[in-house]
Design a protein around this motif. Structure first.
Motif, PDB file in Angstrom:
ATOM      1  N   MET A   1      18.625  83.197   6.880  1.00  0.00           N
ATOM      2  CA  MET A   1      18.772  82.882   8.225  1.00  0.00           C
ATOM      3  C   MET A   1      19.127  83.764   9.067  1.00  0.00           C
ATOM      4  O   MET A   1      20.132  84.474   9.158  1.00  0.00           O
ATOM      5  CB  MET A   1      19.380  81.680   8.310  1.00  0.00           C
ATOM      6  N   TRP A   2      18.610  84.234  10.471  1.00  0.00           N
ATOM      7  CA  TRP A   2      18.946  84.797  11.285  1.00  0.00           C
ATOM      8  C   TRP A   2      19.199  83.932  12.430  1.00  0.00           C
ATOM      9  O   TRP A   2      18.854  83.113  13.052  1.00  0.00           O
ATOM     10  CB  TRP A   2      17.617  85.760  12.025  1.00  0.00           C
ATOM     11  N   VAL A   3      20.627  84.771  13.142  1.00  0.00           N
ATOM     12  CA  VAL A   3      21.182  83.906  14.247  1.00  0.00           C
ATOM     13  C   VAL A   3      21.668  85.089  15.425  1.00  0.00           C
ATOM     14  O   VAL A   3      21.966  86.051  14.986  1.00  0.00           O
ATOM     15  CB  VAL A   3      22.325  83.265  13.908  1.00  0.00           C
ATOM     16  N   ALA A   4      20.958  84.857  16.619  1.00  0.00           N
ATOM     17  CA  ALA A   4      21.416  85.458  17.629  1.00  0.00           C
ATOM     18  C   ALA A   4      22.854  85.185  18.321  1.00  0.00           C
ATOM     19  O   ALA A   4      23.033  83.890  18.469  1.00  0.00           O
ATOM     20  CB  ALA A   4      20.309  85.295  18.869  1.00  0.00           C
ATOM     21  N   LEU A   5      23.611  86.194  18.367  1.00  0.00           N
ATOM     22  CA  LEU A   5      25.033  85.876  18.914  1.00  0.00           C
ATOM     23  C   LEU A   5      25.352  86.002  20.419  1.00  0.00           C
ATOM     24  O   LEU A   5      25.418  87.274  20.846  1.00  0.00           O
ATOM     25  CB  LEU A   5      26.171  86.716  18.115  1.00  0.00           C
ATOM     26  N   TYR A   6      25.021  84.868  21.132  1.00  0.00           N
ATOM     27  CA  TYR A   6      25.195  85.122  22.500  1.00  0.00           C
ATOM     28  C   TYR A   6      26.552  85.449  23.077  1.00  0.00           C
ATOM     29  O   TYR A   6      27.676  85.261  22.551  1.00  0.00           O
ATOM     30  CB  TYR A   6      25.113  83.403  23.183  1.00  0.00           C
ATOM     31  N   ARG A   7      26.634  86.585  23.748  1.00  0.00           N
ATOM     32  CA  ARG A   7      28.051  87.163  24.137  1.00  0.00           C
ATOM     33  C   ARG A   7      28.454  88.133  22.917  1.00  0.00           C
ATOM     34  O   ARG A   7      29.661  88.764  23.125  1.00  0.00           O
ATOM     35  CB  ARG A   7      28.980  86.225  24.576  1.00  0.00           C
ATOM     36  N   GLY A   8      27.710  88.159  21.881  1.00  0.00           N
ATOM     37  CA  GLY A   8      28.217  88.900  20.787  1.00  0.00           C
ATOM     38  C   GLY A   8      27.422  90.329  20.760  1.00  0.00           C
ATOM     39  O   GLY A   8      27.716  91.378  20.016  1.00  0.00           O
ATOM     40  N   GLY A   9      26.229  90.496  21.343  1.00  0.00           N
ATOM     41  CA  GLY A   9      25.485  91.864  21.435  1.00  0.00           C
ATOM     42  C   GLY A   9      24.697  91.927  20.084  1.00  0.00           C
ATOM     43  O   GLY A   9      24.660  93.314  19.659  1.00  0.00           O
ATOM     44  N   ALA A  10      24.457  90.959  19.464  1.00  0.00           N
ATOM     45  CA  ALA A  10      24.177  91.256  17.957  1.00  0.00           C
ATOM     46  C   ALA A  10      23.132  90.098  17.346  1.00  0.00           C
ATOM     47  O   ALA A  10      23.351  88.930  17.858  1.00  0.00           O
ATOM     48  CB  ALA A  10      25.199  91.589  16.891  1.00  0.00           C
ATOM     49  N   THR A  11      22.725  90.039  16.201  1.00  0.00           N
ATOM     50  CA  THR A  11      22.028  89.327  15.397  1.00  0.00           C
ATOM     51  C   THR A  11      22.683  89.293  13.941  1.00  0.00           C
ATOM     52  O   THR A  11      22.801  90.590  13.709  1.00  0.00           O
ATOM     53  CB  THR A  11      20.341  89.175  15.349  1.00  0.00           C
TER      54      THR A  11
ATOM     55  N   TYR B   1      11.810  90.117  16.719  1.00  0.00           N
ATOM     56  CA  TYR B   1      12.031  90.047  18.127  1.00  0.00           C
ATOM     57  C   TYR B   1      13.360  89.459  18.590  1.00  0.00           C
ATOM     58  O   TYR B   1      13.648  88.336  18.173  1.00  0.00           O
ATOM     59  CB  TYR B   1      10.959  89.496  18.820  1.00  0.00           C
ATOM     60  N   VAL B   2      13.993  90.209  19.471  1.00  0.00           N
ATOM     61  CA  VAL B   2      15.417  89.565  19.771  1.00  0.00           C
ATOM     62  C   VAL B   2      15.306  89.628  21.608  1.00  0.00           C
ATOM     63  O   VAL B   2      15.029  90.494  22.045  1.00  0.00           O
ATOM     64  CB  VAL B   2      16.516  90.427  19.608  1.00  0.00           C
ATOM     65  N   THR B   3      15.610  88.329  22.118  1.00  0.00           N
ATOM     66  CA  THR B   3      15.540  88.307  23.487  1.00  0.00           C
ATOM     67  C   THR B   3      17.096  88.516  23.991  1.00  0.00           C
ATOM     68  O   THR B   3      17.820  88.033  23.369  1.00  0.00           O
ATOM     69  CB  THR B   3      15.112  86.967  24.035  1.00  0.00           C
ATOM     70  N   THR B   4      17.294  89.096  25.283  1.00  0.00           N
ATOM     71  CA  THR B   4      18.796  88.992  25.813  1.00  0.00           C
ATOM     72  C   THR B   4      18.520  88.205  27.250  1.00  0.00           C
ATOM     73  O   THR B   4      17.641  88.456  27.735  1.00  0.00           O
ATOM     74  CB  THR B   4      19.132  90.215  25.706  1.00  0.00           C
ATOM     75  N   ALA B   5      19.682  88.023  27.608  1.00  0.00           N
ATOM     76  CA  ALA B   5      19.845  87.426  29.100  1.00  0.00           C
ATOM     77  C   ALA B   5      20.467  88.576  30.042  1.00  0.00           C
ATOM     78  O   ALA B   5      21.029  89.503  29.577  1.00  0.00           O
ATOM     79  CB  ALA B   5      20.622  86.101  29.184  1.00  0.00           C
ATOM     80  N   ARG B   6      20.226  88.245  31.380  1.00  0.00           N
ATOM     81  CA  ARG B   6      20.938  89.058  32.433  1.00  0.00           C
ATOM     82  C   ARG B   6      21.666  88.412  33.236  1.00  0.00           C
ATOM     83  O   ARG B   6      21.191  87.218  33.586  1.00  0.00           O
ATOM     84  CB  ARG B   6      19.836  89.744  32.973  1.00  0.00           C
ATOM     85  N   ARG B   7      22.979  88.731  33.546  1.00  0.00           N
ATOM     86  CA  ARG B   7      23.856  88.110  34.478  1.00  0.00           C
ATOM     87  C   ARG B   7      23.814  89.115  35.768  1.00  0.00           C
ATOM     88  O   ARG B   7      23.751  90.314  35.422  1.00  0.00           O
ATOM     89  CB  ARG B   7      25.181  88.036  34.103  1.00  0.00           C
TER      90      ARG B   7
ATOM     91  N   THR C   1      20.166  86.004  23.019  1.00  0.00           N
ATOM     92  CA  THR C   1      19.745  84.761  23.270  1.00  0.00           C
ATOM     93  C   THR C   1      18.914  83.858  21.989  1.00  0.00           C
ATOM     94  O   THR C   1      19.086  82.820  21.716  1.00  0.00           O
ATOM     95  CB  THR C   1      19.070  84.455  24.418  1.00  0.00           C
ATOM     96  N   ALA C   2      17.853  84.672  21.299  1.00  0.00           N
ATOM     97  CA  ALA C   2      17.172  84.006  20.333  1.00  0.00           C
ATOM     98  C   ALA C   2      16.422  85.402  19.457  1.00  0.00           C
ATOM     99  O   ALA C   2      16.493  86.234  20.039  1.00  0.00           O
ATOM    100  CB  ALA C   2      15.976  83.275  21.131  1.00  0.00           C
ATOM    101  N   CYS C   3      16.221  84.948  18.443  1.00  0.00           N
ATOM    102  CA  CYS C   3      15.520  85.929  17.522  1.00  0.00           C
ATOM    103  C   CYS C   3      14.213  85.010  16.988  1.00  0.00           C
ATOM    104  O   CYS C   3      14.319  83.878  16.549  1.00  0.00           O
ATOM    105  CB  CYS C   3      16.615  86.508  16.680  1.00  0.00           C
ATOM    106  N   GLY C   4      13.124  85.848  16.308  1.00  0.00           N
ATOM    107  CA  GLY C   4      12.131  85.477  15.738  1.00  0.00           C
ATOM    108  C   GLY C   4      11.351  86.575  15.252  1.00  0.00           C
ATOM    109  O   GLY C   4      11.410  87.651  15.774  1.00  0.00           O
ATOM    110  N   PHE C   5      10.456  86.166  14.347  1.00  0.00           N
ATOM    111  CA  PHE C   5       9.621  87.219  13.616  1.00  0.00           C
ATOM    112  C   PHE C   5       8.257  87.309  14.284  1.00  0.00           C
ATOM    113  O   PHE C   5       7.761  86.016  14.604  1.00  0.00           O
ATOM    114  CB  PHE C   5       9.475  87.019  12.149  1.00  0.00           C
ATOM    115  N   GLY C   6       7.576  88.425  14.370  1.00  0.00           N
ATOM    116  CA  GLY C   6       6.275  88.251  14.723  1.00  0.00           C
ATOM    117  C   GLY C   6       5.474  89.876  14.310  1.00  0.00           C
ATOM    118  O   GLY C   6       6.275  90.283  13.244  1.00  0.00           O
ATOM    119  N   GLY C   7       4.403  90.114  14.971  1.00  0.00           N
ATOM    120  CA  GLY C   7       3.849  91.244  14.192  1.00  0.00           C
ATOM    121  C   GLY C   7       2.822  90.689  13.369  1.00  0.00           C
ATOM    122  O   GLY C   7       2.821  89.600  12.824  1.00  0.00           O
ATOM    123  N   THR C   8       2.014  91.744  12.913  1.00  0.00           N
ATOM    124  CA  THR C   8       0.786  91.293  12.209  1.00  0.00           C
ATOM    125  C   THR C   8       1.157  90.763  10.951  1.00  0.00           C
ATOM    126  O   THR C   8       0.385  90.095  10.237  1.00  0.00           O
ATOM    127  CB  THR C   8      -0.277  92.583  11.932  1.00  0.00           C
ATOM    128  N   ASP C   9       2.145  91.179  10.116  1.00  0.00           N
ATOM    129  CA  ASP C   9       2.648  90.787   9.053  1.00  0.00           C
ATOM    130  C   ASP C   9       4.087  90.145   8.970  1.00  0.00           C
ATOM    131  O   ASP C   9       4.598  89.835   7.935  1.00  0.00           O
ATOM    132  CB  ASP C   9       2.555  91.949   8.049  1.00  0.00           C
TER     133      ASP C   9
END
Length: 80
Positions: free
Chosen positions: A1-11, A45-51, A32-40
């Motif tokens: 399982m993958w987890v994005a760490l908000y305020r941690g700068g990592a997954t 993919y990891v999204t981030t927020a901006r303050r 903020t979030a992570c998920g898999f993509g691409g053809t295979d």
């Protein structure tokens, strides 16, 4: 399982037994979030927020991709 760490700068990836086995750091603290993509479904993919103002993190708010990070699952087909 993958987890994005908000305020941690990592997954992080944990095994089914709960053991941490991988961490990927990013140049933006608010991951903020992570998920898999691409053809295979092997690219993470990891999204981030901006303050505002984030002058010290110019890449905050970006979407990062980590090629070949693992294997995602295809979404189920819509049944309705």
């Amino acid at each position: 399982m993958w987890v994005a760490l908000y305020r941690g700068g990592a997954t992080r990836r944990c095994t089914a037994g709960g053991t941490l086995d991988r961490e990927i750091c990013f140049p933006a603290a608010l991951t903020t979030a992570c998920g898999f993509g691409g053809t295979d479904l092997t690219d993470l993919y990891v999204t981030t927020a901006r303050r505002a103002p984030d002058h010290d993190e110019p890449l905050a708010g970006s979407v990062f991709v980590v090629p070949g990070a693992g294997h995602g699952l295809a979404p189920p087909a819509f049944a309705g």
